[in-house]
Write a protein that holds these residues in place. Structure first.
Motif, PDB file in Angstrom:
ATOM      1  N   THR A  78       0.798  -2.754  -1.044  1.00 52.51           N
ATOM      2  CA  THR A  78       0.688  -4.496  -1.244  1.00 52.51           C
ATOM      3  C   THR A  78       1.521  -4.471  -2.620  1.00 52.51           C
ATOM      4  O   THR A  78       2.195  -5.793  -3.262  1.00 52.51           O
ATOM      5  N   ASP A  79       1.379  -3.398  -3.484  1.00 46.27           N
ATOM      6  CA  ASP A  79       1.385  -3.829  -5.260  1.00 46.27           C
ATOM      7  C   ASP A  79       3.178  -2.216  -5.281  1.00 46.27           C
ATOM      8  O   ASP A  79       2.406  -1.362  -5.619  1.00 46.27           O
ATOM      9  N   PRO A  80       3.529  -3.101  -5.393  1.00 52.33           N
ATOM     10  CA  PRO A  80       4.777  -1.302  -5.399  1.00 52.33           C
ATOM     11  C   PRO A  80       4.388  -0.777  -6.919  1.00 52.33           C
ATOM     12  O   PRO A  80       4.899   0.170  -6.777  1.00 52.33           O
ATOM     13  N   LYS A  81       4.523  -1.627  -8.111  1.00 49.48           N
ATOM     14  CA  LYS A  81       4.104  -0.848  -8.870  1.00 49.48           C
ATOM     15  C   LYS A  81       2.821  -0.292  -9.244  1.00 49.48           C
ATOM     16  O   LYS A  81       2.722   0.883 -10.015  1.00 49.48           O
ATOM     17  N   PHE A  82       1.949   0.057  -8.878  1.00 47.53           N
ATOM     18  CA  PHE A  82       0.212   0.020  -8.016  1.00 47.53           C
ATOM     19  C   PHE A  82       1.124   1.701  -7.422  1.00 47.53           C
ATOM     20  O   PHE A  82       0.721   2.752  -8.488  1.00 47.53           O
ATOM     21  N   ARG A  83       1.828   1.660  -6.305  1.00 49.47           N
ATOM     22  CA  ARG A  83       2.353   2.327  -5.610  1.00 49.47           C
ATOM     23  C   ARG A  83       2.496   3.710  -6.835  1.00 49.47           C
ATOM     24  O   ARG A  83       2.908   4.569  -6.967  1.00 49.47           O
ATOM     25  N   GLN A  84       3.844   3.078  -7.248  1.00 45.66           N
ATOM     26  CA  GLN A  84       5.118   3.641  -8.776  1.00 45.66           C
ATOM     27  C   GLN A  84       3.377   5.015  -9.295  1.00 45.66           C
ATOM     28  O   GLN A  84       3.779   5.969  -9.464  1.00 45.66           O
ATOM     29  N   ARG A  85       2.710   3.874  -9.604  1.00 43.66           N
ATOM     30  CA  ARG A  85       1.627   4.665 -10.961  1.00 43.66           C
ATOM     31  C   ARG A  85       0.735   6.177 -10.504  1.00 43.66           C
ATOM     32  O   ARG A  85       0.331   6.467 -10.380  1.00 43.66           O
ATOM     33  N   LEU A  86       0.563   5.692  -8.772  1.00 44.63           N
ATOM     34  CA  LEU A  86      -0.168   6.429  -8.086  1.00 44.63           C
ATOM     35  C   LEU A  86       0.358   7.298  -7.599  1.00 44.63           C
ATOM     36  O   LEU A  86      -0.081   9.099  -7.581  1.00 44.63           O
ATOM     37  N   LYS A 188       5.230  -1.312  11.095  1.00 42.44           N
ATOM     38  CA  LYS A 188       6.745  -2.536  11.293  1.00 42.44           C
ATOM     39  C   LYS A 188       5.324  -3.615  11.839  1.00 42.44           C
ATOM     40  O   LYS A 188       4.701  -3.483  12.324  1.00 42.44           O
ATOM     41  N   GLY A 189       5.386  -4.610  11.528  1.00 40.41           N
ATOM     42  CA  GLY A 189       4.818  -5.358  11.967  1.00 40.41           C
ATOM     43  C   GLY A 189       3.425  -5.989  11.707  1.00 40.41           C
ATOM     44  O   GLY A 189       3.039  -7.043  11.816  1.00 40.41           O
ATOM     45  N   THR A 190       3.556  -5.491  10.302  1.00 39.74           N
ATOM     46  CA  THR A 190       2.553  -6.248   9.454  1.00 39.74           C
ATOM     47  C   THR A 190       2.532  -6.792   8.471  1.00 39.74           C
ATOM     48  O   THR A 190       2.251  -7.219   7.367  1.00 39.74           O
ATOM     49  N   GLU A 191       4.377  -6.830   8.100  1.00 41.28           N
ATOM     50  CA  GLU A 191       4.231  -8.013   6.999  1.00 41.28           C
ATOM     51  C   GLU A 191       3.406  -9.067   6.931  1.00 41.28           C
ATOM     52  O   GLU A 191       3.337 -10.196   7.725  1.00 41.28           O
ATOM     53  N   GLY A 192       3.722  -9.379   5.194  1.00 39.21           N
ATOM     54  CA  GLY A 192       2.616 -10.701   5.075  1.00 39.21           C
ATOM     55  C   GLY A 192       1.331 -10.533   5.390  1.00 39.21           C
ATOM     56  O   GLY A 192       0.980 -11.217   4.591  1.00 39.21           O
ATOM     57  N   TRP A 193       0.602  -9.534   5.402  1.00 37.45           N
ATOM     58  CA  TRP A 193      -0.939  -8.982   5.284  1.00 37.45           C
ATOM     59  C   TRP A 193      -1.563  -8.795   4.167  1.00 37.45           C
ATOM     60  O   TRP A 193      -0.562  -8.185   3.382  1.00 37.45           O
ATOM     61  N   SER A 194      -2.536  -8.790   4.603  1.00 36.29           N
ATOM     62  CA  SER A 194      -3.236  -9.285   3.175  1.00 36.29           C
ATOM     63  C   SER A 194      -3.998  -6.831   2.788  1.00 36.29           C
ATOM     64  O   SER A 194      -3.574  -6.648   4.211  1.00 36.29           O
ATOM     65  N   ALA A 195      -4.051  -7.188   1.824  1.00 31.76           N
ATOM     66  CA  ALA A 195      -4.702  -5.773   1.849  1.00 31.76           C
ATOM     67  C   ALA A 195      -5.649  -5.306   2.659  1.00 31.76           C
ATOM     68  O   ALA A 195      -6.004  -4.069   2.685  1.00 31.76           O
ATOM     69  N   GLU A 196      -6.414  -6.079   2.443  1.00 30.12           N
ATOM     70  CA  GLU A 196      -7.755  -5.857   3.253  1.00 30.12           C
ATOM     71  C   GLU A 196      -7.789  -5.770   4.397  1.00 30.12           C
ATOM     72  O   GLU A 196      -8.682  -4.631   5.371  1.00 30.12           O
ATOM     73  N   LEU A 198      -4.568  -4.274   5.935  1.00 31.46           N
ATOM     74  CA  LEU A 198      -4.452  -3.417   6.239  1.00 31.46           C
ATOM     75  C   LEU A 198      -5.052  -1.970   6.061  1.00 31.46           C
ATOM     76  O   LEU A 198      -5.188  -1.591   6.580  1.00 31.46           O
ATOM     77  N   GLU A 199      -6.475  -2.085   5.162  1.00 33.29           N
ATOM     78  CA  GLU A 199      -7.207  -0.992   5.525  1.00 33.29           C
ATOM     79  C   GLU A 199      -7.614  -0.439   6.712  1.00 33.29           C
ATOM     80  O   GLU A 199      -7.843   0.732   6.921  1.00 33.29           O
ATOM     81  N   ALA A 200      -7.649  -1.326   7.619  1.00 36.71           N
ATOM     82  CA  ALA A 200      -8.477  -1.109   8.713  1.00 36.71           C
ATOM     83  C   ALA A 200      -7.221  -0.136   9.071  1.00 36.71           C
ATOM     84  O   ALA A 200      -7.888   0.652  10.587  1.00 36.71           O
ATOM     85  N   LEU A 201      -5.515  -0.225   9.033  1.00 41.61           N
ATOM     86  CA  LEU A 201      -5.231   0.383   9.950  1.00 41.61           C
ATOM     87  C   LEU A 201      -4.822   1.867   9.414  1.00 41.61           C
ATOM     88  O   LEU A 201      -4.419   2.879   9.834  1.00 41.61           O
ATOM     89  N   VAL A 202      -5.491   2.276   8.451  1.00 38.07           N
ATOM     90  CA  VAL A 202      -5.731   3.462   7.210  1.00 38.07           C
ATOM     91  C   VAL A 202      -6.933   4.267   7.761  1.00 38.07           C
ATOM     92  O   VAL A 202      -8.020   4.234   6.809  1.00 38.07           O
ATOM     93  N   THR A 203      -6.511   5.808   8.343  1.00 43.82           N
ATOM     94  CA  THR A 203      -8.064   6.463   8.593  1.00 43.82           C
ATOM     95  C   THR A 203      -7.748   7.425   8.152  1.00 43.82           C
ATOM     96  O   THR A 203      -5.836   7.612   7.641  1.00 43.82           O
ATOM     97  N   ARG A 204      -8.532   8.578   8.519  1.00 46.36           N
ATOM     98  CA  ARG A 204      -8.726   9.723   7.626  1.00 46.36           C
ATOM     99  C   ARG A 204      -7.433  10.351   8.159  1.00 46.36           C
ATOM    100  O   ARG A 204      -6.867  11.064   7.103  1.00 46.36           O
ATOM    101  N   ASP A 205      -7.376  10.874   9.357  1.00 49.33           N
ATOM    102  CA  ASP A 205      -6.538  11.532   9.513  1.00 49.33           C
ATOM    103  C   ASP A 205      -5.064  11.270   9.335  1.00 49.33           C
ATOM    104  O   ASP A 205      -4.363  11.793   8.763  1.00 49.33           O
TER     105      ASP A 205
END
Lengths: 217, 102
Positions: A78-86, A188-196, A198-205
């Motif tokens: 959700t934050d392209p500048k942070f993505r680049q720094r990461l 795809k289909g998560t356009e406009g979602w908040s970071a909070e 989106l977090e639920a979609l990101v699993t360990r695996d």
């Protein structure tokens, strides 16, 4: 360890034993457990650390969970500048999110429509514990460690992950001082979602690279 | 940070390198057997670190070694590899295990 065994055996007939019976394992400890216990006791005896410091250290490790990594990934989405720094410096990126990367550095590898990344440690079981918590048993198994580097697409298929033939599969073998984190693709289909959200979609695996993030059907 | 900035290194990103085909019997070696004798390309410089081959034997004051990430074609590493033609494996390798590739 002993405590776990005790609980496992005693559940369901807790009234059969005395309330203050000592906690004891039913089976003798294995060789490596005995060795680990002996080293721990020696280090405490010699004053390198106290039993309480050791306990607190384990407690700190166990407090780390994949939720930390998910927060970092969702921010990167959700934050392209942070993505680049990461991607430029994983350690600094994590520090921005309040996560201390204990080791030398974290290499963040990004999945794209043309590249899929997957992480392994063929020599032992190096894992980014500080962002994902303790590794699952399969990650430490000889089968995963030897096969994913040799035949990654077949192993990924066994995890239910089919990588299209035209995408490059890139295996990262953590052989020395770096640790690795996969930055999965945002579904795809998560356009406009908040970071909070989106977090639920990101699993360990998905952060190890054996799965891809998808919307729950 | 920019990876490898200010580090005097024998190789630069993009250099073609060959992994030494040495097989010492003893030692805590972080170069996997499957990559010895193979040729790859330096992906980045990771930094300078104590040599694990010395650390494992309690020698903690030895000179630091430059650590690289090296990228290899899977088809080169495993002659019978049957994945995609552009699949890669990337590995951290210390400088003293690398030679310039001819």
């Amino acid at each position: 360890m002993n405590h776990d065994d005790h609980e496992g055996h005693e559940h369901g007939h807790a009234h059969d034993h005395e309330p203050h019976a000592p906690i004891q394992a039913k089976e003798p400890e294995g060789h490596y457990q005995l060795l680990a216990d002996a080293v721990r006791e020696l280090l405490i005896e010699k004053g390198y650390f106290t039993a309480d410091e050791h306990r607190a250290f384990i407690e700190r490790i166990d407090a780390r969970t994949p939720a930390l990594g998910a927060r970092i990934v969702a921010r990167a989405w959700t934050d392209p500048k942070f993505r680049q720094r990461l991607l430029d410096d994983g350690k600094k990126g994590c520090a921005e999110m309040g996560v201390d990367v204990v080791v030398a550095n974290l290499v963040v590898v990004e999945n794209t429509p043309s590249v899929h990344n997957v992480i392994v440690c063929t020599l032992c079981s190096c894992y980014p514990v500080f962002v994902l918590g303790r590794p699952p048993d399969w990650y430490k198994s000889a089968a995963y460690r030897s096969r994913v580097v040799r035949d990654p697409r077949a192993v990924l298929r066994e995890f239910g992950t089919d990588i299209a033939p035209e995408r490059e599969v890139r295996v990262h073998d953590s052989t020395a001082d770096m640790r690795y984190l996969v930055l999965p693709m945002r579904p795809k289909g998560t356009e406009g979602w908040s970071a909070e959200r989106l977090e639920a979609l990101v699993t360990r695996d998905t952060m190890v690279g054996v799965a891809e993030c998808r919307l729950a059907s | 940070m920019s990876w490898g900035e200010g580090i005097a290194s024998r190789f630069k990103p993009g250099d073609k390198v060959h992994v030494a085909a040495r097989y010492p019997v003893r030692g805590h070696i972080r170069t996997p057997f499957y990559i010895r004798g193979k040729t790859g390309v330096v992906e980045r410089i990771c930094g300078r670190f104590h040599n694990p081959e010395e650390l494992a034997f309690g020698k903690c004051d030895g000179p630091e070694k430059v650590l690289y990430r090296v990228r290899f074609d899977q088809k080169h590493v495993w002659p019978d590899y049957h994945g995609g033609p552009s699949d890669k494996v990337e590995i951290e390798i210390f400088e003293h295990w690398l030679e310039p590739a001819k």
